[in-house]
Write a protein that holds these residues in place. Structure first.
Motif, PDB file in Angstrom:
ATOM      1  N   LEU A  49      -2.865  -3.154  -1.541  1.00 23.51           N
ATOM      2  CA  LEU A  49      -1.753  -2.541  -2.267  1.00 23.51           C
ATOM      3  C   LEU A  49      -0.770  -1.866  -1.313  1.00 23.51           C
ATOM      4  CD1 LEU A  49      -3.592  -0.916  -5.326  1.00 23.51           C
ATOM      5  CD2 LEU A  49      -2.445  -3.128  -5.209  1.00 23.51           C
ATOM      6  N   GLN A  52       1.036  -4.409   1.188  1.00 26.88           N
ATOM      7  CA  GLN A  52       2.102  -5.154   0.540  1.00 26.88           C
ATOM      8  C   GLN A  52       3.330  -4.261   0.343  1.00 26.88           C
ATOM      9  OE1 GLN A  52       3.654  -5.120  -2.658  1.00 26.88           O
ATOM     10  NE2 GLN A  52       4.812  -6.993  -2.175  1.00 26.88           N
ATOM     11  N   ARG A 123      -1.766  -8.732  -4.529  1.00 29.07           N
ATOM     12  CA  ARG A 123      -1.439  -7.387  -4.982  1.00 29.07           C
ATOM     13  C   ARG A 123      -1.117  -7.385  -6.478  1.00 29.07           C
ATOM     14  NH1 ARG A 123       3.060  -5.112  -7.769  1.00 29.07           N
ATOM     15  NH2 ARG A 123       3.039  -2.871  -7.378  1.00 29.07           N
TER      16      ARG A 123
END
Length: 291
Positions: A49, A52, A123
């Motif tokens: 997470l 990205q 993600r």
């Protein structure tokens, strides 16, 4: 003491570096898992997470340095007031990479593009749908993108900055220290660097920051090919003496180099990692125990 809380100071660049630092910490938790088992699910989830987010924010931060309108989905309808208020639809990550390559001349290989695209899809799946995948495969995707950012930030973002350049440089130094614990990244990156380092073994030393055999002396600036931390030659010699040689007085040169510099240290090089040689950090000349 009670009082009003200070305003938050998270510019896009600081936001991106904060995400990057967090991603590396999740990819390299302490203690690091053994090579026989991957990072646990929670660490890997937040690594994906935050990595990205770091990628998208830092790439768009570079695009803004080219021109602020380029981060709009439709630059032809860009308005400065909307940009300054953050009230606009920004371009996709694919459009960001296209514009960086076509307009800002920032090279992004097809392999890097694919890895960034895969990471974004992972993600999205983690965030919105839940996700089941091979942990080693997810980690490998994350490592490829982190590998890209280790070059992108110092080579293409930092030079375009002014007041935040020092902050980014210091943040990347801290990231480099944590990166050394990511075994899969180390293996992949060193394999990729093998061609660049071939023929330079006699003036390649271990990096004081990431501890990889990837610092080629005799250049100005001296740059670690692995973590991209850079120094002026005298600073590189001092940090090598302090952090690698542990400040041993016997490792200092007794005579200056033929180039006129006094940056000769007793060092080990990649050509023979156990043999002590005199090495001038300024010009890269080797001496047989010239210390």
């Amino acid at each position: 003491m009670n009082g009003p809380r200070p305003d938050m100071d998270f510019t896009p660049v600081r936001n991106g570096m904060d995400y990057l630092t967090s991603a590396v910490l999740h990819l390299a938790p302490t203690p690091y898992p053994s090579r026989d088992r991957p990072i646990n699910d929670r660490e890997l989830k937040y690594a994906v997470l935050h990595l990205q987010a770091a990628t998208e924010v830092l790439l768009k931060a570079r695009l803004v340095r080219e021109h602020w309108s380029l981060v709009f989905k439709d630059p032809g309808k860009a308005a400065r007031s909307a940009f300054e208020q953050g009230k606009f639809e920004s371009c996709s990550i694919n459009a960001t990479m296209d514009r960086l390559a076509d307009i800002a001349n920032v090279p992004i290989t097809q392999k890097q593009r694919s890895a960034i695209k895969d990471l974004a899809e992972t993600r999205n799946a983690l965030t919105h749908y839940g996700h089941t995948a091979n942990a080693y495969a997810v980690e490998a995707r994350a490592v490829t993108v982190l590998n890209f950012l280790l070059d992108f930030v110092p080579l293409h973002l930092q030079p375009a900055l002014s007041s935040e350049a020092k902050f980014v440089h210091e943040s990347m130094g801290a990231v480099a220290i944590d990166v050394r614990r990511i075994e899969s990244l180390v293996k992949t990156r060193m394999q990729e660097l093998a061609g660049d380092l071939r023929g330079l073994e006699e003036r390649t030393v271990i990096c004081p920051q990431c501890r990889q055999w990837a610092v080629v002396v005799g250049e100005d600036p001296i740059v670690c090919r692995f973590c991209r931390v850079s120094w002026e030659p005298d600073s590189a010699a001092l940090e090598y003496w302090n952090d690698v040689l542990r400040g041993e007085f016997e490792a200092l040169a007794t005579d200056p180099c033929g180039c006129g510099d006094e940056l000769v240290l007793l060092a080990n090089t990649a050509s023979n990692k156990t043999k002590d040689v005199g090495l001038c950090f300024a010009c890269g000349t080797l001496y047989e125990r010239k210390v």
